[in-house]
Design a protein around this motif. Sequence first.
Motif: not given
Length: 587
Positions: A337, A343, A389
């Motif tokens: 990311a 992402v 993430i």
Amino acid sequence: MMNPRYSTRAILRLYQSATVREVRSFNTRVAASPYATRRQQHFTRSILLVAGVGSLATTLQWLIDDKIFEEVHAEEPVTPAEIKFEPARKKPSSKEENRDIISSQHLQVKKSWENPGIYAWGSNSGRVVAPESSESFIKTPRRLSFFDGLLLRDLKLDRKFGAAITDKGDLMQWGTEFSPECKRPVVTLKGKNLESLAVSRDRIIALSKDGKTYSVPVSQSEQEEGPKPLEETWIPFWKSRSSISYRRLQPKGLGWGEKVSNIAGGLEHVLLLTSKGRLFSAASGSEDFPNKGQLGIPGLTWTTRPQGPYDMCHEISTLRGFNIKHISAGDYHSLAADSEGRVFSFGDNSHGQLGLDFNPDFAIIDVPSLIPIQNLYAGTDQVPRVTGIAAGGKNSYFTVDATKIAGREDDTASTRSLGKVTADTWSCGQGIWGSLGNGRWTHVQGIPTKIPALSGLFEYDERTKKSVPIRLSRISVGATHASAVMGNVTSVHASERGTENDINWGADILFFGNNEFYQLGTGKRNNVSHPTYIQPLDFQAERQAREREEHRFQLTPRKKVNINGRSVSMEQRVECGRGVTAVYSGV
């Protein structure tokens, strides 16, 4: 036989239709008939029989009623139950004792400061969560006695081996994969000032504070028998052999002041992020070369690799210029990311773990691909931005801040919500074990699905006097299970200057996914598809303070405290591994 002229049916018809004079005349004729005497005798016997039966029934009823009456009045009167009041609790002797009684959270925070160390549970087939025990499973959190009083910089666990970095920066290893005879952790790589770890199938990748990356064999025998590199010593221009075998992973072409700042790894590969936002990848195992696109280099295989070491670092040039801020890796896939909240994913997509629709013809994607997170909020008048993430096994997770904007049909009244941020958590990949966290058991989930229990949450912040979104501070992902640490408002500032009701409390933590090895810590073996709480780690202390009351486990946030006579900044962290889980005191 009775005269048909005077049958019962005829008599009834006569009585119903005749006058009084006719009835009297009929009675006179009947009395004068030859059958009168016989009928009178029959009638008399019937009357006597009915009277006898009635007398008998009356007698029996009297006897029964009298018996019941005797039994009822023969019983002792019921004594009212004695009212028992809860005994008065012991009056607290201090503010701190009162806080322990009224708040489980305060007691947990206090115990974590007084007794730093590791609690672990799950599979013990490799003697990782309980090195001195022969039990196959550790069903609920249990302390690893060796680590009592110790603080760690990082911890990674597998079913067959464990690795940790001490607060001095040394690598410690244990488990049957390290040594079948090992029953307690052993310091292996010393003096490197290590900071973080990543583990593959058979190697440990360690990053030092100065940006150097070391690849160490898991096996103790390989460490002793393998090639040992030369190392710098405190004597100028003098080098000596390392005490164990290891390899160096060195990205080429780093700029002035640029160094490796973060690492993340799967079973066969490792990602290396530099301080300038550039991303590199390398093979991290000794047995298999990555072949599922997880390196992010199109067409790279064992046969097409460039000349040089098999574990040489490759820059992912496709992502050059995106200023990567976060990285994460599953078994055979990778996530990255950037600073703008975009992402990218690459690698194995056989279960939709890349956040892209599964296509059996293209189950492997070896080029970083942008995940269309904005499609998840189509038609909602919200603009999403990925804030975090996480990946592990065959799953990926994303935390998103969704900001409300003005829509076409919004009126003036609805503008009050403009700029409102909602924090959501999304997941994708394999959900057959419940690791999607959305309450469903899905084999393949390519399009990310929202986790309701971790999304759209708000709380009132006393300090800012406003409602704030509850974000996730961290997601730790194992092979088939995960834990979510909530970013709720915490407090660690209770002191003698405050009131007796001024308490400390930490961050909520929930677990979900596969529970085959009791790795969720619930004490049961059933899988959990909804994030759930578990009991406090030190349950005995809970019972002593509050008897039978049940409370949930909370993680202690970072705080500078006194440990063994020195002031250190520490916090509790959770680590989900392959069939195992641990909570440790981190610095």
